[in-house]
Scaffold this motif. Structure first.
Motif, PDB file in Angstrom:
ATOM      1  N   HIS A 102      -2.776  -0.564  -8.588  1.00  0.00           N
ATOM      2  CA  HIS A 102      -3.010  -1.423  -7.431  1.00  0.00           C
ATOM      3  C   HIS A 102      -2.742  -2.878  -7.816  1.00  0.00           C
ATOM      4  O   HIS A 102      -3.320  -3.381  -8.789  1.00  0.00           O
ATOM      5  CB  HIS A 102      -4.451  -1.298  -6.938  1.00  0.00           C
ATOM      6  CG  HIS A 102      -4.759  -0.002  -6.269  1.00  0.00           C
ATOM      7  ND1 HIS A 102      -4.226   0.344  -5.046  1.00  0.00           N
ATOM      8  CD2 HIS A 102      -5.550   1.053  -6.651  1.00  0.00           C
ATOM      9  CE1 HIS A 102      -4.676   1.547  -4.698  1.00  0.00           C
ATOM     10  NE2 HIS A 102      -5.471   1.999  -5.649  1.00  0.00           N
ATOM     11  N   TRP A 132      -5.065  -0.415  10.274  1.00  0.00           N
ATOM     12  CA  TRP A 132      -4.671  -1.288   9.180  1.00  0.00           C
ATOM     13  C   TRP A 132      -4.948  -2.737   9.575  1.00  0.00           C
ATOM     14  O   TRP A 132      -4.419  -3.241  10.560  1.00  0.00           O
ATOM     15  CB  TRP A 132      -3.188  -1.120   8.836  1.00  0.00           C
ATOM     16  CG  TRP A 132      -2.685  -2.196   7.923  1.00  0.00           C
ATOM     17  CD1 TRP A 132      -1.794  -3.189   8.215  1.00  0.00           C
ATOM     18  CD2 TRP A 132      -3.084  -2.418   6.557  1.00  0.00           C
ATOM     19  NE1 TRP A 132      -1.597  -4.008   7.126  1.00  0.00           N
ATOM     20  CE2 TRP A 132      -2.377  -3.552   6.098  1.00  0.00           C
ATOM     21  CE3 TRP A 132      -3.968  -1.774   5.696  1.00  0.00           C
ATOM     22  CZ2 TRP A 132      -2.526  -4.057   4.794  1.00  0.00           C
ATOM     23  CZ3 TRP A 132      -4.113  -2.268   4.402  1.00  0.00           C
ATOM     24  CH2 TRP A 132      -3.405  -3.382   3.964  1.00  0.00           C
ATOM     25  N   THR A 157       0.837  -1.213   0.000  1.00  0.00           N
ATOM     26  CA  THR A 157       0.000   0.000   0.000  1.00  0.00           C
ATOM     27  C   THR A 157       0.861   1.249   0.000  1.00  0.00           C
ATOM     28  O   THR A 157       0.518   2.256  -0.634  1.00  0.00           O
ATOM     29  CB  THR A 157      -0.958   0.044   1.217  1.00  0.00           C
ATOM     30  OG1 THR A 157      -0.227   0.249   2.433  1.00  0.00           O
ATOM     31  CG2 THR A 157      -1.815  -1.202   1.316  1.00  0.00           C
ATOM     32  N   ARG A 173       1.231   4.194  -2.655  1.00  0.00           N
ATOM     33  CA  ARG A 173       1.050   5.584  -2.202  1.00  0.00           C
ATOM     34  C   ARG A 173       2.140   6.493  -2.754  1.00  0.00           C
ATOM     35  O   ARG A 173       1.860   7.616  -3.180  1.00  0.00           O
ATOM     36  CB  ARG A 173       1.060   5.621  -0.670  1.00  0.00           C
ATOM     37  CG  ARG A 173       0.983   7.017  -0.084  1.00  0.00           C
ATOM     38  CD  ARG A 173       1.148   6.988   1.442  1.00  0.00           C
ATOM     39  NE  ARG A 173       1.026   8.333   2.010  1.00  0.00           N
ATOM     40  CZ  ARG A 173       1.177   8.608   3.308  1.00  0.00           C
ATOM     41  NH1 ARG A 173       1.457   7.625   4.169  1.00  0.00           N
ATOM     42  NH2 ARG A 173       1.054   9.861   3.731  1.00  0.00           N
ATOM     43  N   TYR A 188      -3.313  -7.323  -3.791  1.00  0.00           N
ATOM     44  CA  TYR A 188      -2.545  -7.283  -2.555  1.00  0.00           C
ATOM     45  C   TYR A 188      -2.488  -8.642  -1.856  1.00  0.00           C
ATOM     46  O   TYR A 188      -1.401  -9.112  -1.486  1.00  0.00           O
ATOM     47  CB  TYR A 188      -3.145  -6.242  -1.603  1.00  0.00           C
ATOM     48  CG  TYR A 188      -2.989  -4.820  -2.074  1.00  0.00           C
ATOM     49  CD1 TYR A 188      -1.874  -4.070  -1.724  1.00  0.00           C
ATOM     50  CD2 TYR A 188      -3.971  -4.194  -2.853  1.00  0.00           C
ATOM     51  CE1 TYR A 188      -1.726  -2.748  -2.136  1.00  0.00           C
ATOM     52  CE2 TYR A 188      -3.833  -2.878  -3.265  1.00  0.00           C
ATOM     53  CZ  TYR A 188      -2.702  -2.160  -2.915  1.00  0.00           C
ATOM     54  OH  TYR A 188      -2.563  -0.856  -3.335  1.00  0.00           O
ATOM     55  N   PRO A 193      -7.221  -2.977   1.157  1.00  0.00           N
ATOM     56  CA  PRO A 193      -5.907  -2.383   0.899  1.00  0.00           C
ATOM     57  C   PRO A 193      -5.903  -1.264  -0.134  1.00  0.00           C
ATOM     58  O   PRO A 193      -5.187  -0.267   0.044  1.00  0.00           O
ATOM     59  CB  PRO A 193      -5.068  -3.579   0.424  1.00  0.00           C
ATOM     60  CG  PRO A 193      -6.069  -4.585  -0.063  1.00  0.00           C
ATOM     61  CD  PRO A 193      -7.259  -4.411   0.825  1.00  0.00           C
ATOM     62  N   ALA A 207      -4.670   2.496   0.663  1.00  0.00           N
ATOM     63  CA  ALA A 207      -3.568   3.118  -0.066  1.00  0.00           C
ATOM     64  C   ALA A 207      -3.957   4.472  -0.635  1.00  0.00           C
ATOM     65  O   ALA A 207      -3.123   5.389  -0.713  1.00  0.00           O
ATOM     66  CB  ALA A 207      -3.088   2.194  -1.177  1.00  0.00           C
TER      67      ALA A 207
END
Length: 420
Positions: free
Chosen positions: A356, A400, A345, A349, A359, A405, A409
């Motif tokens: 993405h 978190w 994440t 960022r 994840y 996710p 992010a």
């Protein structure tokens, strides 16, 4: 703080093993079965790279205390000069495994920490124990915390202050960026960041190259003892009980040497448990890893923070409730899927990842829970959690837990694209 607990009851021990997809043999019996030869390690000598940092301790002590021999291998610790050297030697096969940055393994898997390689995380080596140090020049200018730093940086041309971390996808880059951004400082636009190997941080600050750095111990304590800097924040302040270094290797190596991978994990896991068992063991560890072959510094520079005794170089001292931990009843060592996902994440960022990823799928591919489960069984009396995800609250109040996710992010006000 992490909300997961690790009671060592036999009921929880067996229940956890079942929930994670497999049963245990009785602790101790597995050793005799493997010793019979059918599951003997494919390699008897295992070369493991490390960087001179306090958190290399489980790898070094597994060798020095003979835990490796117990599982049929000889562990050869190999001191390396930089994280880039660890990466290159690991991916080329010169090293079998390494004490390595969590974010580097994930970055290599996705091709953003170097050429893409399929990687594997055997276990977490430690939680906590890193810090952000600022220079005495800033202290003399009246800057002692993030608010003052933000004002000082905003009052100068962008990039005037230089901060160091250890590698672009490193844990230290992520702690540094998170801390700066949480204080209103854009780590991409407001300051200059550079990569410096951990043992070179203090010297670079001493000669005036750095306004601050984020690195593992003992180099933050060394900045204080050498009177060139002070601790502005610990990494456990950013995320109590955060994941840090891992025992990493290539996925192909695990595939070719599954019994060696299990034996290596068991040896390092038993060493981690031994270190955390008492202050006396921690002191012995500090003495051992301070040697020239390992960290090459005074034992007292390591020992204080290893025992949780902190000072910040500004007159404050405290006993840290979340100091460096190596085992903590197994809660440290387990390769939590959510831990690995968090680093993804942050890579998204800060623009290291353009899209993405999946994840959870990436974490499941890298984190070797089955190997860890086998190693825990071999060591004996080590609990497994009921879930491979855990929940934590970071310094900015964000929770978190790995459940959303992509949304997590994208939720930060300061990111690679600027500020919302």
């Amino acid at each position: 703080m992490s909300k997961t607990r690790f009671p060592l009851s036999r009921r929880r021990f067996l229940a956890g093993s079942a929930l994670l997809g497999g049963g245990y043999l009785i602790p101790g019996l597995m050793n005799s079965v493997w010793a019979a030869g059918s599951d003997a390690p494919e390699k008897t000598t295992v070369r493991v790279g490390f960087i001179p940092l306090t958190d290399c301790a489980p790898v070094v002590m597994a060798s020095l205390k003979g835990f490796d021999k117990k599982y049929g291998i000889t562990l050869q610790p190999s001191k390396e000069a930089s994280w880039a050297a660890v990466r290159d030697k690991l991916t080329s096969g010169e090293l079998d495994a390494a004490h390595i940055l969590y974010g580097m393994i994930y970055g290599l898997q996705l091709g953003v920490a170097g050429p893409q390689h399929e990687m594997a995380n055997l276990m977490t080596l430690n939680q906590n124990g890193q810090a952000i140090s600022l220079s005495n020049q800033l202290k003399e200018a009246g800057v002692t915390e993030i608010t003052g730093l933000q004002k000082a940086i905003k009052g100068q041309p962008a990039g005037t202050c230089t901060f160091a971390h250890t590698f672009p996808t490193s844990t230290h880059a992520m702690w540094l960026y998170y801390w700066l951004a949480n204080g209103g400082i854009d780590p991409i636009r407001d300051v200059r960041t550079v990569v410096v190997p951990p043992p070179q941080m203090v010297m670079n600050m001493k000669i005036g190259n750095l306004s601050g750095f984020c690195v593992g111990e003992p180099w933050n304590e060394r900045a204080i003892s050498d009177n060139i800097g002070f601790t502005a924040a610990t990494s456990q302040h950013i995320w109590p009980d955060h994941p840090e270094k891992i025992l990493g290797t290539r996925a192909q190596w695990v595939k070719e040497n599954p019994h060696t991978a299990r034996a290596l994990t068991a040896a390092v896991l038993e060493a981690a448990r031994w270190i955390d068992a008492s202050d006396a063991n921690r002191k012995e560890t500090a003495q051992a890893i301070a040697g020239r072959a390992y960290i090459n510094t005074k034992p007292e520079t390591i020992e204080g923070r290893m025992l949780g005794h902190y000072r910040n170089g500004l007159g404050k001292s405290w006993q840290d409730a979340h100091a460096m931990r190596f085992f903590n009843e197994g809660a440290v060592s387990f390769p939590w899927l959510s831990d690995g996902m968090w680093f993804l994440t942050q890579q998204k960022r800060w623009g290291l990842l353009k899209q993405h990823p999946d994840y959870l799928a990436v974490a499941k591919q890298i984190n070797q829970i089955d190997i860890y489960r086998q190693a825990a069984s071999a060591v004996g009396n080590i609990s497994l959690p009921a879930s491979a995800m855990r929940s934590s609250t970071l310094a900015d109040g964000k929770v978190w837990d790995g459940s959303q996710p992509a949304e997590y992010a994208d939720s930060f006000a300061i990111h690679s694209g600027g500020q919302k």
